[in-house]
Design a protein around this motif. Structure first.
Motif, PDB file in Angstrom:
ATOM      1  N   ALA A 133     -40.956  11.679   3.730  1.00 27.29           N
ATOM      2  CA  ALA A 133     -39.992  10.728   2.914  1.00 27.29           C
ATOM      3  C   ALA A 133     -39.253  11.433   1.890  1.00 27.29           C
ATOM      4  O   ALA A 133     -37.949  11.065   1.915  1.00 27.29           O
ATOM      5  CB  ALA A 133     -40.775   9.708   2.451  1.00 27.29           C
ATOM      6  N   PRO A 134     -39.580  11.993   1.087  1.00 33.10           N
ATOM      7  CA  PRO A 134     -38.782  12.568  -0.235  1.00 33.10           C
ATOM      8  C   PRO A 134     -37.455  13.039   0.513  1.00 33.10           C
ATOM      9  O   PRO A 134     -36.450  13.254  -0.002  1.00 33.10           O
ATOM     10  CB  PRO A 134     -39.568  13.201  -1.047  1.00 33.10           C
ATOM     11  CG  PRO A 134     -40.928  12.985  -0.832  1.00 33.10           C
ATOM     12  CD  PRO A 134     -41.080  12.435   0.797  1.00 33.10           C
ATOM     13  N   ALA A 139     -35.918  12.992   2.957  1.00 38.28           N
ATOM     14  CA  ALA A 139     -34.892  11.881   3.771  1.00 38.28           C
ATOM     15  C   ALA A 139     -34.092  11.540   2.443  1.00 38.28           C
ATOM     16  O   ALA A 139     -33.056  11.472   2.472  1.00 38.28           O
ATOM     17  CB  ALA A 139     -35.597  10.792   4.202  1.00 38.28           C
ATOM     18  N   PHE A 140     -34.828  10.762   1.375  1.00 42.04           N
ATOM     19  CA  PHE A 140     -33.891  10.531   0.286  1.00 42.04           C
ATOM     20  C   PHE A 140     -32.948  11.444  -0.204  1.00 42.04           C
ATOM     21  O   PHE A 140     -31.809  11.322  -0.519  1.00 42.04           O
ATOM     22  CB  PHE A 140     -34.890   9.932  -0.712  1.00 42.04           C
ATOM     23  CG  PHE A 140     -35.566   8.725  -0.660  1.00 42.04           C
ATOM     24  CD1 PHE A 140     -35.010   7.455  -0.228  1.00 42.04           C
ATOM     25  CD2 PHE A 140     -36.983   8.488  -0.597  1.00 42.04           C
ATOM     26  CE1 PHE A 140     -35.630   6.459   0.043  1.00 42.04           C
ATOM     27  CE2 PHE A 140     -37.753   7.699   0.063  1.00 42.04           C
ATOM     28  CZ  PHE A 140     -37.461   6.383  -0.043  1.00 42.04           C
TER      29      PHE A 140
END
Lengths: 201, 210
Positions: free
Chosen positions: A177-178, A180-181
């Protein structure tokens, strides 16, 4: 196709890009971009839904009572999303497993409802269709760009084929996830550099 | 997450290790738009907790007694029920329940607590299109939760979302007085800070066995 029509598509694609300029539909831009293939399928599904829902709502725009228009729009969008979801399950079952709930979540993807509200309610079916396609393609382009970087850095390949040299150690963070951000944030920076828009403070 | 986990574990997991925003990216639009001020972030966070806690179990009942394969057996008998597949309409039913619920809550709150209505008022309609709410119901089906688990998950997912937007609002308050590179203001820096936040939340991995 006249210049006006080409401009309608171009506005959705670049100058009014749904993700970077209108900041709509970020959820799926982050969730399905671990692989280029997933991003492309998601982008195409959204382009289809937005284009067709714009046509349907534009055709009905003079008969929908203003007060219940949101419900009507939601039903049209939900029907189209179910259609695409079932098509995907029938012909690309593996893909539909990987995209899991995010296909269904196209319903609440603000791009579709946003274009219906902002464009299809005031314009004819053909230009509404082009507007939907343009916005969908703008969305798909961002998704694929994010996915190219994430797959290349995070899995060392593209389209499920390894292309980085064997000595390259994939950055696990990029598929999590990180990554992607951070990737979307950096691409936004590049986009703003190429296409300066006044940012409210 | 699998379906035989203790509801308390699900609660902790959905707040910290499987945060609906920081791991599953749901509810990003309102997260970016409404995290500019702490007060409004808290209002929206509270509304999300409330609506998710209620709609996830409601949709569980709907799914369990009407939509699943063979779910209608209690009404029309097992033979006929095996031929009905309402599951493909789950999306429409879920979104209708959510929209209807939000509408009812708005009416009730307006009638009985005008103060709360003015505090939450503008956020309630926004919630219908917050994908975290529909996402909560869809994940509940995807992971085959039972009723207790769906309550725990609904509350936990809402609390996790509220936690994330509150932290973000606090960070953005500081960001206003810091030097952000030109072009990165607004969405760009918000994304990168959220990424760092997601990384920090990864440190919770392992505190619960899911």
């Amino acid at each position: 196709m006249s210049n006006k029509h080409i401009k309608t598509i171009k506005d959705g694609f670049w100058a009014g890009n749904p993700i970077f300029v209108q900041t709509l539909g970020i959820c799926s831009a982050l969730a399905v971009t671990t692989k280029v293939q997933n991003a492309l399928v998601m982008g195409l599904a959204l382009t289809g839904v937005t284009g067709l829902s714009n046509v349907a709502i534009s055709l009905m725009r003079n008969v929908i009572p203003h007060r219940i228009r949101l419900i009507v729009e939601m039903i049209v969008i939900a029907a189209l999303v179910i259609l695409f979801d079932q098509l995907l399950k029938a012909y690309y079952f593996e893909m539909s497993e990987q995209l899991s709930v995010y296909v269904g979540l196209i319903i609440t993807n603000c791009i579709v409802l946003g274009r219906a509200e902002a464009y299809a309610l005031q314009n004819g079916p053909f230009s509404s269709f082009l507007d939907g396609i343009g916005n969908g393609m703008g969305y798909a382009a961002v998704l694929v760009t994010v996915a190219v970087f994430r797959e290349l850095l995070g899995s060392g390949g593209l389209w499920n084929h390894r292309i980085m040299p064997a000595s390259y150690e994939p950055i696990q963070l990029m598929v999590l996830a990180p990554g992607a951000f951070i990737m979307l944030g950096l691409l936004y920076w590049v986009f703003r550099g190429l296409n300066p828009v006044k940012e409210e403070k | 997450m699998s379906h035989d986990v203790n509801p308390l574990v699900i609660l902790v997991a959905s707040i910290l290790t499987n945060n609906i925003l920081l791991v599953y990216f749901l509810g990003m639009c309102s997260f970016v738009a409404v995290s500019k001020k702490i007060e409004t972030a808290a209002g929206l966070g509270a509304a999300v907790i409330f609506v998710l806690t209620a709609t996830t179990p409601i949709n569980w009942l709907l799914n369990h007694y009407f939509l699943e394969d063979n779910a209608l057996a209690w009404l029309v008998g097992p033979h006929l029920a095996s031929k009905v597949h309402l599951g493909i309409f789950a999306l429409v039913f879920f979104i209708a329940v959510i929209a209807g619920f939000v509408q009812i809550v708005e009416l009730v709150v307006e009638r009985f607590s005008p103060a709360l209505y003015y505090a939450l008022g503008i956020f309630l309609p926004l919630i219908t299109v917050n994908c975290a709410i529909l996402g909560g119901s869809l994940f509940m089906v995807e992971w085959k939760f039972n009723f207790m688990q769906s309550i725990a998950y609904g509350f936990g997912a809402g609390a996790g979302w509220a936690l994330a937007i509150l932290v973000m609002a606090g960070l953005r308050k500081r960001m206003r007085i810091s030097l952000v590179p030109r072009g990165l203001e607004g969405m760009g820096i918000t994304m990168i800070v959220t990424g760092v936040m997601a990384m920090a939340f990864m440190a919770f991995n392992g505190i619960v066995p899911v």
